[in-house]
Design a protein around this motif. Structure first.
Motif, PDB file in Angstrom:
ATOM      1  N   MET A  50     -32.381 -40.913 -18.572  1.00 48.54           N
ATOM      2  CA  MET A  50     -31.242 -41.278 -19.419  1.00 48.54           C
ATOM      3  C   MET A  50     -31.709 -42.082 -20.627  1.00 48.54           C
ATOM      4  SD  MET A  50     -28.564 -41.919 -16.358  1.00 48.54           S
ATOM      5  CE  MET A  50     -27.070 -42.121 -17.307  1.00 48.54           C
ATOM      6  N   CYS A  51     -30.790 -42.292 -21.593  1.00 46.97           N
ATOM      7  CA  CYS A  51     -31.154 -42.970 -22.835  1.00 46.97           C
ATOM      8  C   CYS A  51     -31.625 -44.404 -22.550  1.00 46.97           C
ATOM      9  CB  CYS A  51     -29.960 -43.045 -23.778  1.00 46.97           C
ATOM     10  SG  CYS A  51     -29.230 -41.456 -24.157  1.00 46.97           S
ATOM     11  N   CYS A  54     -29.250 -47.503 -21.467  1.00 48.34           N
ATOM     12  CA  CYS A  54     -27.933 -47.042 -21.007  1.00 48.34           C
ATOM     13  C   CYS A  54     -27.449 -47.944 -19.868  1.00 48.34           C
ATOM     14  CB  CYS A  54     -28.036 -45.600 -20.532  1.00 48.34           C
ATOM     15  SG  CYS A  54     -26.479 -45.014 -19.827  1.00 48.34           S
ATOM     16  N   MET A  56     -25.173 -47.474 -17.838  1.00 49.21           N
ATOM     17  CA  MET A  56     -24.843 -46.715 -16.637  1.00 49.21           C
ATOM     18  C   MET A  56     -26.001 -46.732 -15.639  1.00 49.21           C
ATOM     19  SD  MET A  56     -23.546 -42.788 -16.539  1.00 49.21           S
ATOM     20  CE  MET A  56     -22.193 -42.992 -17.673  1.00 49.21           C
ATOM     21  N   CYS A  81     -23.664 -37.606 -17.587  1.00 47.24           N
ATOM     22  CA  CYS A  81     -24.930 -38.330 -17.692  1.00 47.24           C
ATOM     23  C   CYS A  81     -25.371 -38.907 -16.354  1.00 47.24           C
ATOM     24  CB  CYS A  81     -24.805 -39.456 -18.708  1.00 47.24           C
ATOM     25  SG  CYS A  81     -24.592 -38.869 -20.385  1.00 47.24           S
ATOM     26  N   ASN A 157     -17.704 -44.603 -19.091  1.00 53.03           N
ATOM     27  CA  ASN A 157     -18.318 -44.888 -20.401  1.00 53.03           C
ATOM     28  C   ASN A 157     -17.356 -44.531 -21.534  1.00 53.03           C
ATOM     29  OD1 ASN A 157     -18.486 -42.133 -20.356  1.00 53.03           O
ATOM     30  ND2 ASN A 157     -20.673 -42.004 -20.768  1.00 53.03           N
ATOM     31  N   GLY A 161     -20.181 -38.469 -23.085  1.00 56.12           N
ATOM     32  CA  GLY A 161     -21.462 -38.799 -23.708  1.00 56.12           C
ATOM     33  C   GLY A 161     -22.454 -37.656 -23.633  1.00 56.12           C
ATOM     34  N   CYS A 239     -21.550 -46.283 -23.225  1.00 62.74           N
ATOM     35  CA  CYS A 239     -22.484 -45.291 -23.773  1.00 62.74           C
ATOM     36  C   CYS A 239     -22.997 -45.848 -25.090  1.00 62.74           C
ATOM     37  CB  CYS A 239     -21.759 -43.966 -24.001  1.00 62.74           C
ATOM     38  SG  CYS A 239     -22.802 -42.738 -24.787  1.00 62.74           S
ATOM     39  N   ASN A 240     -24.218 -46.368 -25.073  1.00 60.01           N
ATOM     40  CA  ASN A 240     -24.720 -46.999 -26.303  1.00 60.01           C
ATOM     41  C   ASN A 240     -24.991 -45.987 -27.400  1.00 60.01           C
ATOM     42  OD1 ASN A 240     -26.649 -46.535 -24.211  1.00 60.01           O
ATOM     43  ND2 ASN A 240     -28.242 -47.436 -25.466  1.00 60.01           N
ATOM     44  N   ILE A 241     -25.186 -44.717 -27.031  1.00 57.96           N
ATOM     45  CA  ILE A 241     -25.434 -43.695 -28.056  1.00 57.96           C
ATOM     46  C   ILE A 241     -24.136 -43.363 -28.796  1.00 57.96           C
ATOM     47  CG2 ILE A 241     -26.080 -41.271 -28.409  1.00 57.96           C
ATOM     48  CD1 ILE A 241     -28.448 -43.151 -27.743  1.00 57.96           C
TER      49      ILE A 241
HETATM   50  S1  SF4 Z   1     -25.438 -40.369 -23.788  1.00 54.87           S
HETATM   51 FE1  SF4 Z   1     -24.572 -42.420 -23.408  1.00 54.87          FE
HETATM   52  S2  SF4 Z   1     -23.955 -42.466 -21.233  1.00 54.87           S
HETATM   53 FE2  SF4 Z   1     -25.328 -40.706 -21.558  1.00 54.87          FE
HETATM   54  S3  SF4 Z   1     -27.371 -41.474 -21.007  1.00 54.87           S
HETATM   55 FE3  SF4 Z   1     -27.139 -41.747 -23.225  1.00 54.87          FE
HETATM   56  S4  SF4 Z   1     -26.313 -43.829 -23.494  1.00 54.87           S
HETATM   57 FE4  SF4 Z   1     -26.052 -43.261 -21.340  1.00 54.87          FE
END
Ligand code: SF4
Length: 300
Positions: A50-51, A54, A56, A81, A157, A161, A239-241
């Protein structure tokens, strides 16, 4: 699905990968482990795609530590995710079609009861807000009305995402996202209230930056689900992205959101309180001694 599945077959120890040996020798199976011991044992979930940052993933990691009997637990999930991490954890994971996780968990939990009788085999659904409140909503609600005995955890989130930022039922009103550029026109769904109306025995909200609280709510939810009925936890896992939260501000964001609109709440039904007190020694749920009729109130 028991401690046996992590044991080595006689004579094969020396051929097993180091990661596996670490898990058998230093993992949480068959032991009482707490989040306060993080870093001192091999965790059920350590690596994931994952990012970076994150929230999560932190929550899922904590949740895996918190389940009372990881060696007797099956996770059920769906697209999103979260499953990228959950599917890499060292406990069995069932990956349903999008949205059917609570239907799958209902059958699984009933089947395990038939097969193993009174021995606890915990089923825990962990799915995103899209899978829980939108696409899987019908099955989630029906599993609650039917009082299916497993825990549902929403990884909230507040966005899709995994597919680039569409609004979900759990996105807050007015939020502008990459795939919702005009801003969401509807309120965030009140899944907490729906869980209560549908008869869940335990309902709680948490954010990931309070590990002890995450541990506490997950333990209670899983224990109650064993015998009393459905339980629901809603976790803010930003979701930080898609919300453009800088990686080093993710925990600060969680704290701010908790203070602003995601305060800790916990509902425990009377039956669940009694069960936790009598079966698992939760003192806070023991009935309070009645004040004696002739007691003189304290003077300030
Ligand atoms: S898209 Fe958002 S929720 Fe999904 S892994 Fe990346 S930061 Fe986490």
């Amino acid at each position: 699905m028991s401690l046996d599945y992590v044991k080595f077959t006689n004579g094969f120890e020396k051929f097993m990968p180091k990661e596996y040996r670490d898990m058998v020798e230093h993992g949480p199976f068959g032991k009482k482990i707490s989040v306060s011991q993080m870093g001192s044992f091999k965790e059920i979930l350590e690596e994931h795609p994952m990012c970076a940052g994150c929230a999560m993933t932190l929550f899922i990691r904590l949740a895996m530590i918190a389940v009372p009997n990881p060696e007797d637990t099956i996770m059920v999930g769906t697209a999103g995710c979260g499953r990228l991490a959950i599917s890499q954890a060292a406990i069995p994971f069932v990956y349903g079609n999008y949205g059917d996780q609570n239907g799958v968990a209902s059958g699984l939990s009933r089947g395990l009861r038939l097969r193993f009788g009174d021995k606890p085999k915990d089923v825990v659904v962990m799915a995103g807000d899209g899978g829980t409140a939108d696409i899987g909503f019908q099955q989630v609600l029906h599993s609650w009305f039917r009082k299916e005995r497993f825990t549902t955890i929403m990884l909230d989130n507040e966005v899709y995402g995994n597919t680039g930022g569409q609004e979900s039922g759990m996105t807050s009103r007015g939020a502008v996202l990459k795939m919702a550029p005009l801003g969401k026109k509807f309120e965030k769904m009140d899944m907490l209230q729906m869980a209560k109306v549908a008869g869940c025995a335990y309902v709680a909200t948490v954010v990931p930056n309070n590990p002890r609280r995450v541990e506490s709510v997950i333990k209670k939810a899983v224990l109650i689900a064993r015998e009393v009925g459905s339980t629901y936890i809603q976790a803010y896992t930003s979701c930080n992205i898609e919300y453009a939260i800088p990686t080093d501000k993710v925990m600060e964001d969680a704290k701010n959101v908790e203070n602003d609109r995601y305060q800790f709440t916990e509902y425990v039904s009377e039956e669940a309180k009694q069960y936790l007190a009598e079966r698992y020694g939760y003192k806070e749920f023991l009935p309070k001694p009645a004040a004696s009729a002739g007691a003189i109130p304290n003077k300030a």
